[in-house]
Design a protein around this motif. Structure first.
Motif, PDB file in Angstrom:
ATOM      1  N   PRO A  29      39.695  47.658  40.824  1.00 36.14           N
ATOM      2  CA  PRO A  29      39.491  46.268  40.382  1.00 36.14           C
ATOM      3  C   PRO A  29      38.481  45.510  41.231  1.00 36.14           C
ATOM      4  O   PRO A  29      37.974  44.476  40.783  1.00 36.14           O
ATOM      5  CB  PRO A  29      40.891  45.642  40.487  1.00 36.14           C
TER       6      PRO A  29
ATOM      7  N   SER B  99      35.848  43.944  37.787  1.00 28.23           N
ATOM      8  CA  SER B  99      36.620  42.708  37.829  1.00 28.23           C
ATOM      9  C   SER B  99      37.162  42.354  36.442  1.00 28.23           C
ATOM     10  O   SER B  99      36.527  42.639  35.421  1.00 28.23           O
ATOM     11  CB  SER B  99      35.698  41.599  38.331  1.00 28.23           C
ATOM     12  N   SER B 100      38.313  41.687  36.431  1.00 26.72           N
ATOM     13  CA  SER B 100      38.888  41.222  35.155  1.00 26.72           C
ATOM     14  C   SER B 100      38.503  39.784  34.860  1.00 26.72           C
ATOM     15  O   SER B 100      38.877  39.232  33.829  1.00 26.72           O
ATOM     16  CB  SER B 100      40.420  41.329  35.210  1.00 26.72           C
TER      17      SER B 100
ATOM     18  N   VAL C  64      45.847  38.283  33.077  1.00 28.74           N
ATOM     19  CA  VAL C  64      44.958  39.351  32.620  1.00 28.74           C
ATOM     20  C   VAL C  64      43.533  39.150  33.124  1.00 28.74           C
ATOM     21  O   VAL C  64      42.795  40.110  33.301  1.00 28.74           O
ATOM     22  CB  VAL C  64      44.939  39.413  31.068  1.00 28.74           C
ATOM     23  N   GLN C  65      43.138  37.886  33.354  1.00 28.37           N
ATOM     24  CA  GLN C  65      41.738  37.639  33.760  1.00 28.37           C
ATOM     25  C   GLN C  65      41.614  37.259  35.237  1.00 28.37           C
ATOM     26  O   GLN C  65      40.595  36.731  35.652  1.00 28.37           O
ATOM     27  CB  GLN C  65      41.150  36.525  32.900  1.00 28.37           C
TER      28      GLN C  65
ATOM     29  N   ASP D 267      41.629  38.206  39.336  1.00 32.12           N
ATOM     30  CA  ASP D 267      41.426  39.295  40.302  1.00 32.12           C
ATOM     31  C   ASP D 267      42.272  39.055  41.554  1.00 32.12           C
ATOM     32  O   ASP D 267      42.716  37.934  41.798  1.00 32.12           O
ATOM     33  CB  ASP D 267      39.948  39.329  40.733  1.00 32.12           C
TER      34      ASP D 267
ATOM     35  N   HIS E  16      45.592  37.412  41.785  1.00 28.77           N
ATOM     36  CA  HIS E  16      46.371  38.209  40.841  1.00 28.77           C
ATOM     37  C   HIS E  16      47.681  38.679  41.460  1.00 28.77           C
ATOM     38  O   HIS E  16      48.733  38.622  40.831  1.00 28.77           O
ATOM     39  CB  HIS E  16      45.557  39.417  40.350  1.00 28.77           C
TER      40      HIS E  16
ATOM     41  N   LEU F  50      39.697  47.209  26.461  1.00 31.02           N
ATOM     42  CA  LEU F  50      39.925  46.289  27.577  1.00 31.02           C
ATOM     43  C   LEU F  50      38.558  45.945  28.166  1.00 31.02           C
ATOM     44  O   LEU F  50      37.669  46.790  28.205  1.00 31.02           O
ATOM     45  CB  LEU F  50      40.793  46.948  28.650  1.00 31.02           C
TER      46      LEU F  50
ATOM     47  N   ARG G 109      36.023  44.463  31.292  1.00 35.58           N
ATOM     48  CA  ARG G 109      35.829  44.257  32.720  1.00 35.58           C
ATOM     49  C   ARG G 109      34.386  43.817  32.959  1.00 35.58           C
ATOM     50  O   ARG G 109      33.526  43.981  32.092  1.00 35.58           O
ATOM     51  CB  ARG G 109      36.083  45.550  33.512  1.00 35.58           C
TER      52      ARG G 109
ATOM     53  N   HIS H 194      46.755  45.807  36.721  1.00 33.83           N
ATOM     54  CA  HIS H 194      47.017  45.014  35.510  1.00 33.83           C
ATOM     55  C   HIS H 194      47.904  45.757  34.515  1.00 33.83           C
ATOM     56  O   HIS H 194      48.055  45.309  33.375  1.00 33.83           O
ATOM     57  CB  HIS H 194      45.705  44.624  34.817  1.00 33.83           C
TER      58      HIS H 194
END
Ligand code: HEM
Length: 375
Positions: free
Chosen positions: A29, A33-34, A54-55, A57, A61, A263, A265, A321
């Protein structure tokens, strides 16, 4: 030579379709990155990402996730079992004759479960459905170029359309501040991160993910598994006779009909993946539906095999995640499908009234699944 990572020049996105490559991205991650909105700079969409697990980091997170974990401990999920059995039984008791699986079981069951867990009125479930549909129907292609601003407008429209949901959740959260109850909303308004309460924006975004992620996908899991059984009558007969095969069938359904196909990223730094070099600040799309059929990992990848073991599909994601609700979704799947098979000796799609597929590239599901319950 098959490539598992490729650049789409039209959309400006990097696409990952191989299993080991997708796994590498999910397990890193710091590089992948999300935080998608970072790609769009001062994008107005930022307001829907603060507090959205979900978004987010690390390190934020980690903090949010530990908060969420307390709500979904194995003990909490296991304690839901009797209620899920009761709800499924009630919903099936109301079926008279043939069955339309989405409206009569697959949608109401997960929605009622998550609404009860959060503490929002179950009677508002038609509203939740409308909001979820808004998200699902908003299926424009992800682009990193957006030269005509169409994507930015789409995000803006979606945020505006979901504003009533934010207002709705906030009014319930505010009510819990003055009148606490035994529910998740109350626990969230009382929770502290680093000695501070969550902001209104964080609370709303956090609960939005739970409310929507908690049901759309489980609805798809239920209908998709019934479709897999319908397509594979020999396996279906074996599963009916030996229910210990059902959990494996659910995993195969997840693999072959992944509710979320993709998904997203963003690369934080330049990186190498699958023999390609991806520059920093690029959108990377991870295609679970394709990784789940990677022949390097899955023998006979297109075949439905409830005995497949191991079955390392990526339909719940992986890494930090990894789906928070996976144990709940699996429990709902097992209970609902077992009771469905007990109740109906026949469950077949009807060629005269076929399933209506949700025609989106981002998800795999149906909006209607009429089933014949007699020969
Ligand atoms: C995350 C799929 C059910 C809550 C995810 C992710 C996937 C996923 C793929 C990872 C997203 C990413 O890495 O970008 C599914 C599927 C489900 C399901 C296929 C049903 C079959 C549920 C349920 C809940 C839930 C029932 C809640 C009750 C969440 C949350 C996250 C998440 C909160 C974010 C976790 C994080 O970012 O740390 N889900 N989900 N999901 N899911 Fe699920």
């Amino acid at each position: 030579m098959t490539t598992h990572v490729h650049y789409d020049d039209r959309l400006g996105t990097w696409n990952v379709t191989g299993h080991p490559e997708m796994l590498s991205a999910l397990n890193d991650p710091a590089t992948f990155s999300s935080n998608i909105p970072r790609l769009f700079g001062e994008h107005p969409d930022d307001r829907i990402s603060d507090g959205n697990l979900v978004q987010t980091d690390p390190p934020d997170h980690r903090k949010l996730r530990s908060l969420a974990n307390t709500a979904f401990t194995p003990k909490v999920v296991a304690a839901l079992q009797p209620r899920i059995v009761e709800l499924t039984t009630e919903l099936l008791d109301a079926v008279d004759g043939d069955l339309e699986l989405v409206s009569q079981l697959a949608h109401p069951l997960p929605v009622i479960v998550i609404a009860e867990l959060l503490g929002v009125p179950v009677s508002d479930r038609e509203l939740f459905r409308q909001w979820a549909d808004l998200l699902l129907l908003n299926d424009g292609e992800f682009t990193a170029k957006d030269e005509d601003g169409a994507q930015a407008r789409r995000f803006q429209e979606m945020a505006a359309a979901l504003q009533p949901m934010a207002d709705y959740l906030l009014s319930h959260l505010n009510e819990r501040r003055t009148r606490p109850r035994e529910d998740l909303l109350t626990r969230l308004v009382q929770a502290e991160l680093d000695g501070e309460r969550l902001t209104d924006g964080q609370l709303v975004n956090f609960t939005t993910v739970l409310l929507l992620a908690g049901h759309i996908t489980t609805t798809m899991l239920l209908t998709n598994t019934v479709l897999c059984l319908d397509e594979n009558p020999e396996h279906a007969a074996k599963i009916r006779a030996d229910r210990s095969l059902l959990p494996g069938a659910i995993e195969e359904s997840l693999r072959l009909r992944s509710p979320f196909n993709v998904l997203a990223r963003v690369t934080a730094v330049e990186t190498a993946l699958g023999g390609q070099v991806i520059p920093a600040d690029r959108m990377v799309l991870l295609w679970a539906n394709q990784a789940n059929r990677d022949p390097r990992v899955f023998a006979r990848p297109d075949e439905f095999d409830p005995l497949r073991d191991p079955n390392p599909h990526l339909s719940f994601g992986r890494g930090i995640h990894f789906c928070l609700g996976a144990p709940l979704a699996r429990l709902e799947g097992r209970i609902a499908l077992n009771l469905l098979l007990d109740r109906f000796p026949v469950l077949r799609t009807d060629p005269a009234d076929p399933p209506v597929l949700t025609a989106t590239t981002n998800s795999t599901g149906v909006s209607r699944l009429p089933l014949r319950t007699a020969y």
